[in-house]
Design a protein around this motif. Sequence first.
Motif, PDB file in Angstrom:
ATOM      1  N   UNK A   6      40.274  43.261  25.200  1.00 53.61           N
ATOM      2  CA  UNK A   6      41.614  43.028  26.193  1.00 53.61           C
ATOM      3  C   UNK A   6      41.638  43.916  27.446  1.00 53.61           C
ATOM      4  N   UNK A   7      40.574  44.322  27.778  1.00 55.69           N
ATOM      5  CA  UNK A   7      40.411  45.385  29.060  1.00 55.69           C
ATOM      6  C   UNK A   7      39.447  44.570  29.846  1.00 55.69           C
ATOM      7  N   UNK A   8      39.910  44.551  31.207  1.00 53.16           N
ATOM      8  CA  UNK A   8      38.981  43.740  32.199  1.00 53.16           C
ATOM      9  C   UNK A   8      37.621  44.596  32.232  1.00 53.16           C
ATOM     10  N   UNK A   9      36.599  43.965  32.371  1.00 55.76           N
ATOM     11  CA  UNK A   9      35.322  44.770  32.866  1.00 55.76           C
ATOM     12  C   UNK A   9      35.509  45.298  34.316  1.00 55.76           C
ATOM     13  N   UNK A  10      34.977  46.534  34.556  1.00 57.36           N
ATOM     14  CA  UNK A  10      34.989  46.853  36.030  1.00 57.36           C
ATOM     15  C   UNK A  10      34.169  45.911  36.773  1.00 57.36           C
ATOM     16  N   UNK A  47      26.951  57.387  43.631  1.00 55.56           N
ATOM     17  CA  UNK A  47      26.475  57.220  42.055  1.00 55.56           C
ATOM     18  C   UNK A  47      27.282  57.696  40.820  1.00 55.56           C
ATOM     19  N   UNK A  48      27.863  58.862  41.260  1.00 53.18           N
ATOM     20  CA  UNK A  48      28.760  59.095  40.234  1.00 53.18           C
ATOM     21  C   UNK A  48      29.892  58.280  39.919  1.00 53.18           C
ATOM     22  N   UNK A  49      30.503  57.398  40.707  1.00 54.13           N
ATOM     23  CA  UNK A  49      31.304  56.440  40.715  1.00 54.13           C
ATOM     24  C   UNK A  49      30.719  55.373  39.749  1.00 54.13           C
ATOM     25  N   UNK A  52      30.143  56.518  36.084  1.00 50.03           N
ATOM     26  CA  UNK A  52      31.384  56.533  35.437  1.00 50.03           C
ATOM     27  C   UNK A  52      31.899  55.112  35.098  1.00 50.03           C
ATOM     28  N   UNK A  53      31.712  54.156  35.888  1.00 50.79           N
ATOM     29  CA  UNK A  53      31.938  52.896  35.546  1.00 50.79           C
ATOM     30  C   UNK A  53      31.293  52.437  34.357  1.00 50.79           C
ATOM     31  N   UNK A  54      30.136  52.758  34.218  1.00 54.33           N
ATOM     32  CA  UNK A  54      29.225  52.215  33.106  1.00 54.33           C
ATOM     33  C   UNK A  54      29.301  52.971  32.011  1.00 54.33           C
ATOM     34  N   UNK A  55      29.779  54.434  32.220  1.00 53.86           N
ATOM     35  CA  UNK A  55      29.599  55.012  30.952  1.00 53.86           C
ATOM     36  C   UNK A  55      28.520  55.836  30.512  1.00 53.86           C
ATOM     37  N   UNK A  56      27.405  55.686  31.424  1.00 54.13           N
ATOM     38  CA  UNK A  56      26.314  56.241  31.071  1.00 54.13           C
ATOM     39  C   UNK A  56      25.535  56.403  32.384  1.00 54.13           C
ATOM     40  N   UNK A  57      24.403  57.600  32.286  1.00 51.76           N
ATOM     41  CA  UNK A  57      23.726  58.055  33.245  1.00 51.76           C
ATOM     42  C   UNK A  57      22.497  56.912  33.872  1.00 51.76           C
ATOM     43  N   UNK A  58      22.304  56.811  35.169  1.00 49.02           N
ATOM     44  CA  UNK A  58      21.442  55.826  35.675  1.00 49.02           C
ATOM     45  C   UNK A  58      20.274  56.679  36.111  1.00 49.02           C
ATOM     46  N   UNK A  70      16.458  54.536  31.270  1.00 48.76           N
ATOM     47  CA  UNK A  70      16.218  53.323  30.661  1.00 48.76           C
ATOM     48  C   UNK A  70      17.413  52.259  31.063  1.00 48.76           C
ATOM     49  N   UNK A  71      18.747  52.966  31.097  1.00 46.65           N
ATOM     50  CA  UNK A  71      19.712  52.196  31.358  1.00 46.65           C
ATOM     51  C   UNK A  71      19.682  51.753  33.034  1.00 46.65           C
TER      52      UNK A  71
END
Length: 299
Positions: A6-10, A47-49, A52-58, A70-71
């Motif tokens: 029920x939460x829209x994806x960023x 990149x921090x933003x 934060x949106x993806x919830x994991x480091x890139x 890997x993400x």
Amino acid sequence: MNAPLNHPLPLLELDVLRTFVAIAETGSFTAASNSVFRTPSAVSMQIKKLEDQLGRPVFVRDARSVTLTSDGEMLLTYARRLLALNREAVSKFVMPDISGVVRLGSPDDFGERVLPSVLKRFAQTHPAIAVDVVIDQSANLRKRMAARQLDITLMTCTEDLTHPGVEILLTEPIVWAGAKGGCAYMREPLPVSLWEEGCAWRAAAVKALGSLGRGYRIAYMSAHTAGQRAAILADLAIAPLPKSFIADDLVELGAKDGLPELGNYRIGMAVATDASAPVKAAADHIRAAFDMFNETGRF
């Protein structure tokens, strides 16, 4: 981590994805900041933003390098696809009528080192224009241009001669290049690797060595930059190269090594007088690429 149903994806921002791809391709936040025309701190915030949106480091960062997680590798595929789709969509509206073929000439050295990145960006912004490339010596490219076999050509120009109809894009020092830790420059006669007659770099080297009275022998001759580098890295010879060609595996030699200064050379561009819209677009793109190099030292 899955988002609640029920939460829209960023929504990922294309500008942030462009910065992400630039970092992935250059391996450096600083180098990427130059290519996207942002400050390093602004790039870090983007990149921090994103993370934060993806919830994991890139990215994995350390003191010397930046590598993808890997993400991050998975995201890179999607980012390139999204950016390509955006360019394709926008180009349909912004440049719908510019299409055709551009015949471009370039010397070997810039054809190998510069054109791949320049033409890649041009294809992204002008997908309906095809570019046919001819790699040849500058003297031959001038003849092809005069015979109207080319629409645009890059060429090396000597510093002390005028070239009517040629726009100078870059003036750069020529330096002696040797192998890191090599000793070829200490041998007598001096072993040098040179191009064929008519090369601006060869002319500068021969003139300077003659003025110094330094004996030399042509130990290696190649019309291709890759061949020249092979001779230098094998410590068979030293060679005159543009200063920007000195990479981590080469060293710049000079007066302290008993070698004369070589002066500058220039890169010029000639464009057909009756240039079509696609040709003008390609010429403008090349000018912009050299302007960026003059400002940042990177193509």
